[in-house]
Design a protein around this motif. Structure first.
Motif, PDB file in Angstrom:
ATOM      1  N   TYR A   1      16.161  -0.857  -5.970  1.00 16.61           N
ATOM      2  CA  TYR A   1      15.419  -1.115  -7.586  1.00 16.61           C
ATOM      3  C   TYR A   1      15.234   0.282  -8.063  1.00 16.61           C
ATOM      4  N   GLU A   2      14.322   0.463  -9.138  1.00 12.92           N
ATOM      5  CA  GLU A   2      14.090   1.873  -9.338  1.00 12.92           C
ATOM      6  C   GLU A   2      12.793   1.395 -10.779  1.00 12.92           C
ATOM      7  N   GLY A   3      11.953   2.365 -10.675  1.00 12.21           N
ATOM      8  CA  GLY A   3      10.913   2.416 -11.605  1.00 12.21           C
ATOM      9  C   GLY A   3      10.507   3.611 -11.592  1.00 12.21           C
ATOM     10  N   ASP A   4       9.645   3.789 -13.119  1.00 10.80           N
ATOM     11  CA  ASP A   4       9.056   4.281 -13.323  1.00 10.80           C
ATOM     12  C   ASP A   4       7.126   4.321 -13.546  1.00 10.80           C
ATOM     13  N   VAL A   5       6.865   3.939 -12.020  1.00  8.54           N
ATOM     14  CA  VAL A   5       5.423   3.522 -12.216  1.00  8.54           C
ATOM     15  C   VAL A   5       4.925   4.416 -11.525  1.00  8.54           C
ATOM     16  N   ILE A   6       3.084   4.043 -12.667  1.00  3.65           N
ATOM     17  CA  ILE A   6       2.624   5.297 -12.471  1.00  3.65           C
ATOM     18  C   ILE A   6       1.303   4.071 -12.838  1.00  3.65           C
ATOM     19  N   SER A   7      -0.250   4.812 -11.733  1.00  2.00           N
ATOM     20  CA  SER A   7      -1.149   4.527 -11.907  1.00  2.00           C
ATOM     21  C   SER A   7      -2.115   5.070 -13.062  1.00  2.00           C
ATOM     22  N   ILE A   8      -2.640   3.576 -12.764  1.00  2.00           N
ATOM     23  CA  ILE A   8      -3.538   3.342 -14.195  1.00  2.00           C
ATOM     24  C   ILE A   8      -4.236   4.135 -14.401  1.00  2.00           C
TER      25      ILE A   8
ATOM     26  N   ARG B   1       0.630  -1.145  -0.399  1.00  2.00           N
ATOM     27  CA  ARG B   1      -0.160  -0.132  -0.033  1.00  2.00           C
ATOM     28  C   ARG B   1       1.172   1.430   0.139  1.00  2.00           C
ATOM     29  N   VAL B   2       2.406   0.812   1.000  1.00  2.00           N
ATOM     30  CA  VAL B   2       3.210   2.393   0.838  1.00  2.00           C
ATOM     31  C   VAL B   2       3.593   2.306  -0.416  1.00  2.00           C
ATOM     32  N   PHE B   3       4.128   1.595  -1.447  1.00  2.00           N
ATOM     33  CA  PHE B   3       3.968   1.881  -2.677  1.00  2.00           C
ATOM     34  C   PHE B   3       3.083   2.395  -3.862  1.00  2.00           C
ATOM     35  N   GLN B   4       2.141   1.844  -3.528  1.00  2.00           N
ATOM     36  CA  GLN B   4       0.801   2.006  -4.206  1.00  2.00           C
ATOM     37  C   GLN B   4       0.754   4.301  -4.421  1.00  2.00           C
ATOM     38  N   THR B   5       1.282   4.249  -2.856  1.00  4.46           N
ATOM     39  CA  THR B   5       0.879   5.509  -2.588  1.00  4.46           C
ATOM     40  C   THR B   5       2.642   6.441  -3.269  1.00  4.46           C
ATOM     41  N   ALA B   6       3.503   5.701  -3.645  1.00  4.28           N
ATOM     42  CA  ALA B   6       4.636   5.999  -4.037  1.00  4.28           C
ATOM     43  C   ALA B   6       4.699   6.355  -5.692  1.00  4.28           C
ATOM     44  N   PHE B   7       3.712   5.572  -6.214  1.00  2.00           N
ATOM     45  CA  PHE B   7       3.280   6.031  -8.115  1.00  2.00           C
ATOM     46  C   PHE B   7       2.107   6.718  -8.101  1.00  2.00           C
ATOM     47  N   GLU B   8       1.111   6.591  -7.672  1.00  2.99           N
ATOM     48  CA  GLU B   8       0.661   7.875  -7.300  1.00  2.99           C
ATOM     49  C   GLU B   8       0.645   8.906  -6.338  1.00  2.99           C
ATOM     50  N   ALA B   9       2.188   8.773  -6.621  1.00  4.75           N
ATOM     51  CA  ALA B   9       2.438  10.604  -5.973  1.00  4.75           C
ATOM     52  C   ALA B   9       3.387  10.938  -7.828  1.00  4.75           C
ATOM     53  N   ASN B  10       3.593  10.024  -8.344  1.00  2.00           N
ATOM     54  CA  ASN B  10       3.829  10.223  -9.599  1.00  2.00           C
ATOM     55  C   ASN B  10       2.892  10.438 -10.583  1.00  2.00           C
ATOM     56  N   SER B  11       2.101   9.868 -10.462  1.00  2.00           N
ATOM     57  CA  SER B  11       0.838  10.424 -11.477  1.00  2.00           C
ATOM     58  C   SER B  11       0.428  11.404 -10.989  1.00  2.00           C
ATOM     59  N   LEU B  12       0.438  12.091  -9.109  1.00  2.00           N
ATOM     60  CA  LEU B  12      -0.055  12.903  -9.243  1.00  2.00           C
ATOM     61  C   LEU B  12       0.492  14.217  -9.951  1.00  2.00           C
TER      62      LEU B  12
ATOM     63  N   TYR C   1      11.835  -3.616  -1.187  1.00  2.00           N
ATOM     64  CA  TYR C   1      10.924  -4.146  -2.459  1.00  2.00           C
ATOM     65  C   TYR C   1      10.673  -6.445  -2.328  1.00  2.00           C
ATOM     66  N   SER C   2      11.945  -6.682  -1.328  1.00  2.00           N
ATOM     67  CA  SER C   2      11.317  -8.125  -0.960  1.00  2.00           C
ATOM     68  C   SER C   2      10.382  -8.344  -0.031  1.00  2.00           C
ATOM     69  N   ASN C   3       9.734  -7.005  -0.205  1.00  2.00           N
ATOM     70  CA  ASN C   3       8.260  -7.622   0.639  1.00  2.00           C
ATOM     71  C   ASN C   3       7.359  -7.288   0.254  1.00  2.00           C
ATOM     72  N   LEU C   4       7.643  -6.423  -1.325  1.00  2.00           N
ATOM     73  CA  LEU C   4       6.479  -5.948  -2.098  1.00  2.00           C
ATOM     74  C   LEU C   4       5.928  -7.699  -2.892  1.00  2.00           C
ATOM     75  N   ASN C   5       4.580  -7.639  -3.241  1.00  2.00           N
ATOM     76  CA  ASN C   5       4.272  -8.847  -3.777  1.00  2.00           C
ATOM     77  C   ASN C   5       4.770  -8.747  -5.185  1.00  2.00           C
ATOM     78  N   ASP C   6       4.401 -10.035  -6.433  1.00  2.00           N
ATOM     79  CA  ASP C   6       5.055 -10.350  -7.296  1.00  2.00           C
ATOM     80  C   ASP C   6       4.567  -9.522  -8.795  1.00  2.00           C
ATOM     81  N   ASP C   7       3.037  -9.002  -7.847  1.00  2.00           N
ATOM     82  CA  ASP C   7       2.802  -7.679  -9.335  1.00  2.00           C
ATOM     83  C   ASP C   7       3.681  -6.461  -9.809  1.00  2.00           C
ATOM     84  N   ASN C   8       3.747  -5.759  -7.526  1.00  2.00           N
ATOM     85  CA  ASN C   8       4.474  -4.961  -8.109  1.00  2.00           C
ATOM     86  C   ASN C   8       6.208  -5.570  -7.805  1.00  2.00           C
TER      87      ASN C   8
END
Length: 239
Positions: A222-229, A117-128, A202-209
């Motif tokens: 690790y790194e990524g340019d992850v966004i909220s669909i 859920r914290v990771f989700q907040t991070a990529f939502e911030a990218n989209s924000l 990263y090691s605690n994320l689910n496989d999709d993330n």
């Protein structure tokens, strides 16, 4: 912290020094949950296992030279307002801090789902930020660039300030905050992507993330340019 003038008393100052320095080294508890502010005193503390998320603007010095102060104030206000709103919308958020153009938060993450859920907040911030940039562009204002850092680890949390004055702050000490700030500082610079997350996070994320991130060789992250669909749909329709 808001100041409230009170004449400095050197004798009382020495007494406060002794009180703090003579306090027990054993008055620190281990916990996987951030304590209530009410549980913190000037002589205790908690070793906490939790997660931190930092979001920091890139090129803020250059930004200050491109706009009048009133316009600059609007840009900073909207940026800080909505980043804080997003962090505050995570059900596990415990503390939010604003330091210049950096906004960061500490989250309870006792389960892997909470780390996701914290990771989700991070990529939502990218989209924000992408959303905000569309609105800034329409105003002919400079668009923003940020770096985002994530880490899970241990920190010592204490209450620090001037006892008896009402001037105090919850203060975080240790590797968690320092490392997260470092990851954030590296993010979105040169070839680095917008979001950087530590190996342990990263090691605690689910496989999709996990599949959304790539290991950076010879580093501990690790790194990524992850966004909220969901949010990106508006960006695509209005960009």
């Amino acid at each position: 912290m808001q100041a409230n003038y009170k004449a400095y008393d050197f004798e009382k100052s020495r007494e406060r020094m002794d009180e703090i320095l003579d306090s027990s080294d054993n008055n620190y508890q281990e916990s996987n949950k951030v304590p209530s502010i009410d549980d913190l005193t000037y002589t205790n503390g908690y070793h906490i296992n939790c997660s931190a998320l930092f979001i920091d603007m890139r090129g803020s010095k250059e930004l200050a030279t491109k706009h009048q102060k009133k316009v600059l104030a609007k840009i900073y206000r909207v940026y800080i307002s909505e980043i804080v709103a997003l962090l505050n919308g995570n059900p596990n958020i415990q503390q939010i801090y604003i330091e210049g153009d950096c906004v960061w938060g500490v989250f309870n993450t006792e389960t892997k789902d909470q780390i996701d859920r914290v990771f989700q907040t991070a990529f939502e911030a990218n989209s924000l930020i992408q959303t905000l940039n569309i609105k800034l562009k329409k105003k002919a204002y400079t668009q923003l660039k940020v770096g985002i850092g994530l880490h899970y680890g241990q920190a010592l949390v204490i209450k620090a300030g001037y006892k008896g004055s009402g001037i105090n702050e919850v203060t975080w000490i240790g590797e968690l905050i320092g490392k997260t700030a470092q990851y954030c500082n590296n993010a979105n610079k040169g070839y680095r992507k917008t979001i950087i997350l530590s190996d342990v996070f990263y090691s605690n994320l689910n496989d999709d993330n996990k599949s959304l991130c790539q290991k950076v060789n010879y580093t501990d992250y690790y790194e990524g340019d992850v966004i909220s669909i969901f949010m990106n749909q508006w960006v695509q329709e209005n960009g």
